[in-house]
Write a protein that holds these residues in place. Structure first.
Motif, PDB file in Angstrom:
ATOM      1  N   GLU A 132       0.494  -1.345   0.119  1.00 47.12           N
ATOM      2  CA  GLU A 132      -0.194   0.322   0.167  1.00 47.12           C
ATOM      3  C   GLU A 132       0.743   1.447  -0.368  1.00 47.12           C
ATOM      4  O   GLU A 132       0.283   1.485  -0.996  1.00 47.12           O
ATOM      5  N   GLU A 133       2.275   1.319   1.309  1.00 46.84           N
ATOM      6  CA  GLU A 133       2.793   2.823   0.510  1.00 46.84           C
ATOM      7  C   GLU A 133       3.998   2.572  -0.693  1.00 46.84           C
ATOM      8  O   GLU A 133       3.533   3.524  -1.240  1.00 46.84           O
ATOM      9  N   GLN A 134       3.909   1.487  -0.917  1.00 42.95           N
ATOM     10  CA  GLN A 134       4.528   1.125  -2.066  1.00 42.95           C
ATOM     11  C   GLN A 134       3.295   2.232  -3.295  1.00 42.95           C
ATOM     12  O   GLN A 134       3.581   3.440  -4.179  1.00 42.95           O
ATOM     13  N   LEU A 135       2.366   1.315  -3.290  1.00 42.20           N
ATOM     14  CA  LEU A 135       1.241   2.355  -4.139  1.00 42.20           C
ATOM     15  C   LEU A 135       1.710   4.264  -4.381  1.00 42.20           C
ATOM     16  O   LEU A 135       1.299   4.390  -4.884  1.00 42.20           O
ATOM     17  N   LYS A 136       0.750   4.209  -2.890  1.00 40.27           N
ATOM     18  CA  LYS A 136       0.469   5.408  -2.346  1.00 40.27           C
ATOM     19  C   LYS A 136       2.042   6.292  -2.737  1.00 40.27           C
ATOM     20  O   LYS A 136       1.681   7.125  -4.067  1.00 40.27           O
ATOM     21  N   GLN A 137       2.984   5.874  -2.501  1.00 41.29           N
ATOM     22  CA  GLN A 137       4.181   6.852  -2.936  1.00 41.29           C
ATOM     23  C   GLN A 137       4.841   6.754  -4.844  1.00 41.29           C
ATOM     24  O   GLN A 137       4.794   7.686  -5.543  1.00 41.29           O
ATOM     25  N   ALA A 138       4.563   5.558  -5.441  1.00 38.09           N
ATOM     26  CA  ALA A 138       3.792   5.623  -6.968  1.00 38.09           C
ATOM     27  C   ALA A 138       3.106   6.683  -7.462  1.00 38.09           C
ATOM     28  O   ALA A 138       3.268   7.738  -8.327  1.00 38.09           O
ATOM     29  N   CYS A 139       2.133   6.832  -6.453  1.00 36.53           N
ATOM     30  CA  CYS A 139       0.830   8.235  -7.066  1.00 36.53           C
ATOM     31  C   CYS A 139       1.993   9.260  -6.955  1.00 36.53           C
ATOM     32  O   CYS A 139       1.502  10.117  -7.819  1.00 36.53           O
ATOM     33  N   ILE A 140       2.102   9.978  -5.413  1.00 35.21           N
ATOM     34  CA  ILE A 140       2.735  10.481  -5.516  1.00 35.21           C
ATOM     35  C   ILE A 140       3.426  11.578  -6.091  1.00 35.21           C
ATOM     36  O   ILE A 140       4.307  12.304  -6.870  1.00 35.21           O
TER      37      ILE A 140
ATOM     38  N   VAL B 174      -5.440  -0.295  -7.743  1.00 41.26           N
ATOM     39  CA  VAL B 174      -5.293   0.876  -8.808  1.00 41.26           C
ATOM     40  C   VAL B 174      -5.308   2.129  -7.409  1.00 41.26           C
ATOM     41  O   VAL B 174      -5.671   1.466  -6.283  1.00 41.26           O
ATOM     42  N   GLY B 175      -4.178   3.116  -7.485  1.00 44.75           N
ATOM     43  CA  GLY B 175      -3.409   4.079  -6.824  1.00 44.75           C
ATOM     44  C   GLY B 175      -4.482   5.385  -7.356  1.00 44.75           C
ATOM     45  O   GLY B 175      -3.751   5.843  -8.540  1.00 44.75           O
ATOM     46  N   VAL B 176      -4.431   6.045  -6.591  1.00 45.49           N
ATOM     47  CA  VAL B 176      -5.049   7.252  -7.075  1.00 45.49           C
ATOM     48  C   VAL B 176      -4.616   8.997  -6.112  1.00 45.49           C
ATOM     49  O   VAL B 176      -5.155   8.190  -5.320  1.00 45.49           O
ATOM     50  N   THR B 177      -4.209   9.905  -6.093  1.00 48.94           N
ATOM     51  CA  THR B 177      -4.515  11.266  -5.513  1.00 48.94           C
ATOM     52  C   THR B 177      -3.779  12.575  -6.427  1.00 48.94           C
ATOM     53  O   THR B 177      -3.883  12.036  -6.998  1.00 48.94           O
ATOM     54  N   SER B 178      -4.739  13.727  -5.628  1.00 53.10           N
ATOM     55  CA  SER B 178      -3.801  14.781  -6.190  1.00 53.10           C
ATOM     56  C   SER B 178      -3.339  15.408  -5.303  1.00 53.10           C
ATOM     57  O   SER B 178      -2.536  15.477  -4.165  1.00 53.10           O
ATOM     58  N   ASP B 179      -2.756  16.687  -5.552  1.00 53.61           N
ATOM     59  CA  ASP B 179      -3.192  17.907  -4.650  1.00 53.61           C
ATOM     60  C   ASP B 179      -3.971  18.551  -2.973  1.00 53.61           C
ATOM     61  O   ASP B 179      -3.791  19.433  -2.857  1.00 53.61           O
ATOM     62  N   THR B 180      -5.156  18.063  -3.875  1.00 55.50           N
ATOM     63  CA  THR B 180      -6.215  18.397  -2.523  1.00 55.50           C
ATOM     64  C   THR B 180      -6.363  17.908  -1.236  1.00 55.50           C
ATOM     65  O   THR B 180      -6.352  16.273  -1.705  1.00 55.50           O
ATOM     66  N   ASP B 181      -6.766  18.144  -0.434  1.00 58.26           N
ATOM     67  CA  ASP B 181      -7.256  17.239   0.720  1.00 58.26           C
ATOM     68  C   ASP B 181      -8.569  16.781   0.938  1.00 58.26           C
ATOM     69  O   ASP B 181      -8.948  15.859   1.738  1.00 58.26           O
ATOM     70  N   ASN B 182      -9.710  16.758  -0.791  1.00 58.41           N
ATOM     71  CA  ASN B 182     -10.392  15.714  -1.112  1.00 58.41           C
ATOM     72  C   ASN B 182     -10.191  14.552  -1.025  1.00 58.41           C
ATOM     73  O   ASN B 182      -8.979  14.136  -1.547  1.00 58.41           O
ATOM     74  N   VAL B 183     -11.271  13.972  -0.919  1.00 59.12           N
ATOM     75  CA  VAL B 183     -11.034  12.419  -2.126  1.00 59.12           C
ATOM     76  C   VAL B 183     -11.356  12.353  -3.120  1.00 59.12           C
ATOM     77  O   VAL B 183     -12.826  13.016  -3.977  1.00 59.12           O
TER      78      VAL B 183
ATOM     79  N   GLY C  15      -2.807  12.403   3.084  1.00 56.12           N
ATOM     80  CA  GLY C  15      -2.569  10.547   3.318  1.00 56.12           C
ATOM     81  C   GLY C  15      -3.747   9.934   3.498  1.00 56.12           C
ATOM     82  O   GLY C  15      -3.552   8.789   3.865  1.00 56.12           O
ATOM     83  N   ALA C  16      -4.844  10.451   4.034  1.00 58.49           N
ATOM     84  CA  ALA C  16      -5.913  10.151   4.308  1.00 58.49           C
ATOM     85  C   ALA C  16      -6.103   9.138   3.567  1.00 58.49           C
ATOM     86  O   ALA C  16      -6.554   9.511   1.767  1.00 58.49           O
ATOM     87  N   VAL C  17      -6.935   7.812   3.065  1.00 63.44           N
ATOM     88  CA  VAL C  17      -7.421   6.851   2.723  1.00 63.44           C
ATOM     89  C   VAL C  17      -8.570   6.533   2.304  1.00 63.44           C
ATOM     90  O   VAL C  17      -9.013   6.639   3.270  1.00 63.44           O
ATOM     91  N   THR C  18      -9.315   6.200   0.981  1.00 63.06           N
ATOM     92  CA  THR C  18     -10.677   5.793   0.943  1.00 63.06           C
ATOM     93  C   THR C  18     -10.499   4.314   0.202  1.00 63.06           C
ATOM     94  O   THR C  18     -10.031   4.600  -1.074  1.00 63.06           O
ATOM     95  N   VAL C  19     -10.856   3.099   0.147  1.00 60.06           N
ATOM     96  CA  VAL C  19     -10.593   2.051  -0.494  1.00 60.06           C
ATOM     97  C   VAL C  19     -11.765   1.976  -0.539  1.00 60.06           C
ATOM     98  O   VAL C  19     -13.063   2.031  -0.993  1.00 60.06           O
ATOM     99  N   ARG C  20     -12.488   1.230  -2.192  1.00 66.02           N
ATOM    100  CA  ARG C  20     -13.073   1.069  -3.042  1.00 66.02           C
ATOM    101  C   ARG C  20     -12.854   0.174  -3.816  1.00 66.02           C
ATOM    102  O   ARG C  20     -12.145   0.557  -4.407  1.00 66.02           O
ATOM    103  N   THR C  21     -13.540  -1.021  -3.852  1.00 69.44           N
ATOM    104  CA  THR C  21     -13.111  -1.219  -5.722  1.00 69.44           C
ATOM    105  C   THR C  21     -14.518  -1.247  -6.507  1.00 69.44           C
ATOM    106  O   THR C  21     -14.397   0.329  -6.621  1.00 69.44           O
TER     107      THR C  21
END
Ligand code: ZN
Ligand code: ZN
Ligand code: ZN
Ligand code: ZN
Lengths: 138, 138, 138, 138
Positions: free
Chosen positions: C7-15, C80-89, C117-123
């Protein structure tokens, strides 16, 4: 080529089309119009989306409208028009040239008006030479 | 223009790219390649989708790859190549011309090879004259 | 589900992916990452265009990269992971859900991290229920 | 929810819409319809392109038509309908869900009819939960 009356109608349709533009993201209103062989004019504006790639350009809106009126099944495209709110020549983007290519003859004239009314005219083939089209998949 | 060695490398990259094509709907494999100013070549194939408009053309795959390698931040596009499995000239579609337009100079040569190896070359400006680009939104 | 290391690797890759974002129009950087069954991670950022609908989302960039590495021909998507620069999901847009649908199983987890860094997970099935997919065209 | 009369009108509009479908590549005709708060119904069919990603889905055609009639500036979407020629449930693809999301409330019902008339109903939020929308860019 068009009569001066037809050209004026095509231009006015473009200008009117812009008033329906939904473009909160780019603030860039575009209006397009298509003149058909039976004299009908169909017009469209751009429809944007928060997910930018889901947006629909003005020219593609107008094509969707024409197809859904059954016009493209029986009539041919005599001319295309496009305008925006800027005083530069705004031409159809590549997606739109591709969309027009599906339905129009290569010698169809495309009129591009600046906001002050200056016109530039090119045929579809001039705007999309050596095009990829239905024949490539046949 | 390219040296004959560079041209051959660009062509081979296109041909190799096709082997990764995901095109179960059109069965039309396309391979594209981009040569950068530092000599690197990036290649891509088309990636289709059951919802056809969600598909990604070969040229756009390659651009996405190059941007994500950081190449487009520091290098310029020296040439573009495209090929398919047919013996007709297959040119970039309008969407792809628009995508290339965002990142390449207008005089960038675009090489199009038929399956038997015949080549057609046009500059980006020849394929997308009077283009809509970043300047239009400035 | 993923190990905390994965999970950490997936997150860092997104960033990291975000640093390659080409988003001069929205100024909205998005980074996406895919973990494959063989442990490989592929990442992508969004690639915009002056003609907004010609843009490519981060998730679609990453899919294009994976297909073109030949990964999707032999490996399956584990997460799959996704992130942006905002503090919303920030979730994948509909186009991206459709693109992931073409290649991933319905129970694939999609991790969405806010900038803090807060995470939300959905299938995938939770994000695109009753989906339109390859079976519909068979 | 809709009255049985409104539901029947929405369904018939979908069925009629299909007759204008331009789908020579997929041979998969789709018809969509939107009921507005003033009672008007707008319908649209899919408009494909030799460059598959340049195509326009039925639901997006209908949205483009409604925007260009000025309907979306003053009226709200009361319900959406979609149908095809198959006896499976055909739901809006992800691009279409995203497009509807831009203009409709999350509790808008979406009716999906099979070719034999069986209906499945979901709200927009059920089909596109945790959606990416205009608020994400604000
Ligand atoms: Zn366009
Ligand atoms: Zn293309
Ligand atoms: Zn997306
Ligand atoms: Zn769709």
């Amino acid at each position: 080529m068009l009569s001066s009356e037809e050209e004026e109608q095509l231009k006015q349709a473009c200008i009117q089309a812009k008033s329906n533009s939904y473009s909160p993201y780019s603030k860039f209103r575009v209006g397009a119009s298509f003149l058909f062989s039976n004299g009908e004019i169909v017009k469209g504006a751009n429809v944007e989306n928060a997910s930018y790639p889901a947006g629909i350009c003005a020219e593609r809106s107008a094509i969707a409208i024409a197809v859904n009126q059954g016009l493209l099944a029986t009539e041919s495209i005599k001319a295309v028009g496009v305008t925006s709110d800027t005083d530069n020549v705004v031409s159809p983007c590549g997606i739109c040239r591709q969309t027009i290519r599906e339905f129009a003859n290569l010698d169809t004239p495309i009129y591009m008006w600046t906001s002050s009314g200056a016109v530039t005219v090119r045929t579809l083939e001039e705007l999309l030479p050596l095009s990829f089209g239905p024949d490539n998949l046949a």
